[in-house]
Write a protein that holds these residues in place. Structure first.
Motif, PDB file in Angstrom:
ATOM      1  N   GLN A 262       0.825  -1.315  -0.084  1.00 44.05           N
ATOM      2  CA  GLN A 262      -0.051  -0.126  -0.096  1.00 44.05           C
ATOM      3  C   GLN A 262       1.059   1.387  -0.081  1.00 44.05           C
ATOM      4  OE1 GLN A 262      -2.555  -0.069   3.659  1.00 44.05           O
ATOM      5  NE2 GLN A 262      -3.709   1.508   2.601  1.00 44.05           N
TER       6      GLN A 262
ATOM      7  N   GLU B  54       2.233   4.939  -0.489  1.00 47.84           N
ATOM      8  CA  GLU B  54       1.624   6.271  -0.821  1.00 47.84           C
ATOM      9  C   GLU B  54       2.624   7.460  -1.033  1.00 47.84           C
ATOM     10  OE1 GLU B  54      -2.304   7.076   0.787  1.00 47.84           O
ATOM     11  OE2 GLU B  54      -1.639   9.045   1.302  1.00 47.84           O
TER      12      GLU B  54
ATOM     13  N   PHE C  12       6.123   6.950   0.682  1.00 45.81           N
ATOM     14  CA  PHE C  12       5.986   6.054   1.985  1.00 45.81           C
ATOM     15  C   PHE C  12       5.492   4.695   1.801  1.00 45.81           C
ATOM     16  CE2 PHE C  12       5.792  10.733   3.044  1.00 45.81           C
ATOM     17  CZ  PHE C  12       6.442  10.861   3.944  1.00 45.81           C
ATOM     18  N   PHE C  13       5.753   3.969   3.033  1.00 44.88           N
ATOM     19  CA  PHE C  13       4.912   2.648   2.909  1.00 44.88           C
ATOM     20  C   PHE C  13       3.710   3.192   3.628  1.00 44.88           C
ATOM     21  CE2 PHE C  13       9.259   1.341   2.647  1.00 44.88           C
ATOM     22  CZ  PHE C  13       9.323   0.111   2.346  1.00 44.88           C
ATOM     23  N   GLY C  14       2.468   2.858   3.349  1.00 48.62           N
ATOM     24  CA  GLY C  14       1.496   2.803   3.714  1.00 48.62           C
ATOM     25  C   GLY C  14       0.965   1.525   4.688  1.00 48.62           C
ATOM     26  N   VAL C  15       0.393   1.846   5.897  1.00 46.04           N
ATOM     27  CA  VAL C  15      -0.118   0.841   6.848  1.00 46.04           C
ATOM     28  C   VAL C  15      -1.260   1.141   7.314  1.00 46.04           C
ATOM     29  CG1 VAL C  15       2.237   0.020   7.529  1.00 46.04           C
ATOM     30  CG2 VAL C  15       1.312   1.762   8.950  1.00 46.04           C
TER      31      VAL C  15
END
Ligand SMILES: [Zn+2]
Lengths: 477, 95
Positions: free
Chosen positions: B82, B84, B87-90
């Motif tokens: 995921q 964004e 960034f890494f999305g969590v």
């Protein structure tokens, strides 16, 4: 007071290195998100961490400066927990064999000196940074793997002031070593506190709360003061202190419970199999020890010995290494045995200018060369300008980079000390202030100061107040 | 050490694994056996032996503090479920 507080501090400092602790990614601050990451610090399977040599040296250096015994055999361990800022789902830290242990730090507190024990000093890696959005959290791993040194004190501080003094002394000592920046506002120094209270005289420790999220030295002091008060009030009202993590809310001046239903912490530490152990020879430790410079307390002791400073003055001057060196240059350059006049200028007008202008309060940031300061102090000591005028000349010096002599000349500030020219002014003032003259003659000494003030006003502050006072006394006797 | 249901549940929680009741019972038995096997070591006198943390005769593996190139951003995020921006999305974390 019936209760006493007991405080222990856990301080994390970010070590000053070019690269992360276990990989070659840059530690530079403020770059684009996830631009300083690699398979090692992202925790990809099959990668091998390799310890940064400089990190180990810095850790040994700090341990030695804190009088810890440096372990000949040290190793790393995995601390297991899940959090999205932790890419490997474990943090590489040190458990039972830290770099250093059983040290101490001497601090100055109200009423004298005090020794605070250091339990342990160990290395670990930092986690990533989280940014919370409405419906998603974003992770930047640039900080993941940045080297941290955790310094754990013994619970041997008994007031917020002592904790503050400990932090100040710790920061100062580490800065002297030039191995870390220690800027709490920027996060390169972080501090958590364990706080408990116990009835005075009791030996056993009470249940502690862990206070986090303090972002400045003042924040630590305020948070501790609040937390101690909260615990005492709670117990006095029949409550019980529960072991919990509390966050400091600087805006509202309160700590509040995290209320997370965290289970008893179970980190399942075990040896990090990917990092072989480290054995330091006494020879290596000795070599690192030789690179440790004179530390703040040693410097203060020498200032007292060599320049006749008071402990108070010396303590202020040694906080920051660059300033301490600057102060020493000034004292050396100042003619005469008694260094008090120049010291007073350093810790008085210069320090307040520095605090007003640079936030950090660094004397060297003012850009006043030692010989220029000596020149200014010389004018004041010779009573060619008053102390007050001197302060204004100093401000001018900082703003214009001109010398004191040039500014005094340009602004025509030389004090009038010659009695001939002052007498005319004084006679006029006496004539114009009959009432004050009368009350002085009737024994009201305050009236004399009023008259001195009038002469000063008339001469635009250039009259030498001492001479004016003497002349007035003579004339009115 | 007796491996009962509570112990298995605790370990499963720490590992973020969801187990059925049937699995919990079965794993409790298996873990019991493994722990009993390891417990044999308790009969050995280790009084003068320090714990083994590493088995290879290797120590002091260090690197110089010299930066190397990091991964390009497209490679960094290639497996992120995921991403964004950079960034890494969590899933949103609520404290
Ligand atoms: Zn990396």
């Amino acid at each position: 007071m019936k209760y006493e507080a007991v405080i222990g501090l856990e301080v994390h400092v970010q070590l000053k290195t070019n690269t992360k602790i276990f990989c070659g990614c840059s530690t530079e601050f403020g770059r684009e998100p996830n631009s300083q990451v690699c398979p090692v610090c992202l925790g990809f399977p099959g990668v091998l961490p390799v310890l940064n040599k400089t990190v180990l040296e810095h850790a040994v250096k700090i341990s030695l400066a804190l009088d810890c015994s440096v372990q000949e055999y040290t190793k790393f361990d995995r601390k297991n927990y899940f959090y999205p800022d932790l890419p490997k789902d474990f943090q590489i830290s040190q458990y039972d064999l830290p770099v250093g242990r059983d040290g101490f730090l001497d601090i100055t507190v109200e009423g004298g000196e005090k020794r605070v024990g250091i339990l342990r000093v160990h290395l670990e890696e930092d986690a990533g940074k989280l940014i919370h959005k409405d419906d998603i959290s974003l992770v930047d791993f640039n900080r993941a793997g940045v080297p941290l040194l955790e310094i754990v004190s013994r619970p041997e501080m008994y007031s917020p002031e002592e904790a503050h003094a400990y932090l100040t002394a710790l920061k100062s000592a580490i800065e002297y070593l030039d191995v870390a920046d220690c800027d709490m506002e920027k996060g390169s120094l972080r501090c958590d506190a364990n706080v408990s209270i116990r009835p005075r005289g009791e030996r056993e420790l009470g249940t502690k709360a862990e206070v986090k999220n303090m972002n400045s030295f003042k924040g630590v002091k305020d948070a501790l003061a609040y937390e101690i008060k909260r615990q005492i009030e709670s117990v006095e009202n029949g409550g019980k202190i529960i072991q919990e993590t509390r966050l400091w809310d600087a805006k509202n001046g309160k700590t509040f419970s995290m209320r997370s239903k965290e289970e008893a912490k179970d980190y399942r530490y075990f040896p990090e199999p990917d990092l072989p152990p480290f054995v330091m020879t006494l020879e290596n430790i000795r070599k690192i020890k030789e690179t440790i410079p004179e530390l703040p307390r040693e410097k203060a002791a020498r200032f007292i010995r060599e320049y006749g400073l008071s402990a108070y003055d010396a303590g202020i001057l040694v906080v920051n290494k660059k300033d301490a060196e600057y102060a020493e240059e000034c004292m050396r350059a100042y003619p005469g045995e008694n260094k008090k006049p120049v010291v007073n200028w350093l810790i008085g007008p210069l320090l307040s200018e520095a605090n007003n202008r640079t936030g950090g309060g660094e004397l060297t940031a003012l850009g006043i060369l030692p010989e220029r300061l000596i020149e200014l102090v010389g004018f004041v000591q010779a009573e060619q300008i008053s102390n007050l005028t001197g302060k204004s000349v100093l401000t001018d010096m900082i703003d214009t980079r001109e010398s004191a002599a040039d500014i005094i000349k340009r602004r025509n500030l030389i004090q009038i000390s010659d009695t001939g020219s002052l007498e005319t002014h004084i006679e006029e003032i006496i004539k114009a202030n009959v009432q004050s003259v009368e009350s002085y003659k009737q024994g009201k000494t305050g009236a004399l100061m009023f008259l001195v003030g009038q002469v000063m006003k008339k001469t635009q502050g250039k009259a030498n107040p001492k001479v004016v006072q003497e002349l007035l006394k003579k004339k009115l006797a | 050490m007796a491996i009962n249901k509570e112990v298995v549940d605790h370990v499963a929680y720490l590992a973020r694994i969801r187990l059925s009741d049937e699995e919990t019972v079965r794993l409790a038995q298996q873990l019991e056996g493994i722990v009993a096997f390891i417990d044999a070591l308790k009969n050995v006198n280790v009084e003068h032996i320090s714990p083994t943390s590493h088995i290879l005769p290797v120590q002091n593996v260090l690197r110089d503090d010299v930066p190397v190139r990091s991964l390009p951003i497209d490679k960094v995020l290639v497996n992120a479920p995921q991403p964004e921006g950079d960034f890494f999305g969590v899933p949103k974390i609520i404290e």
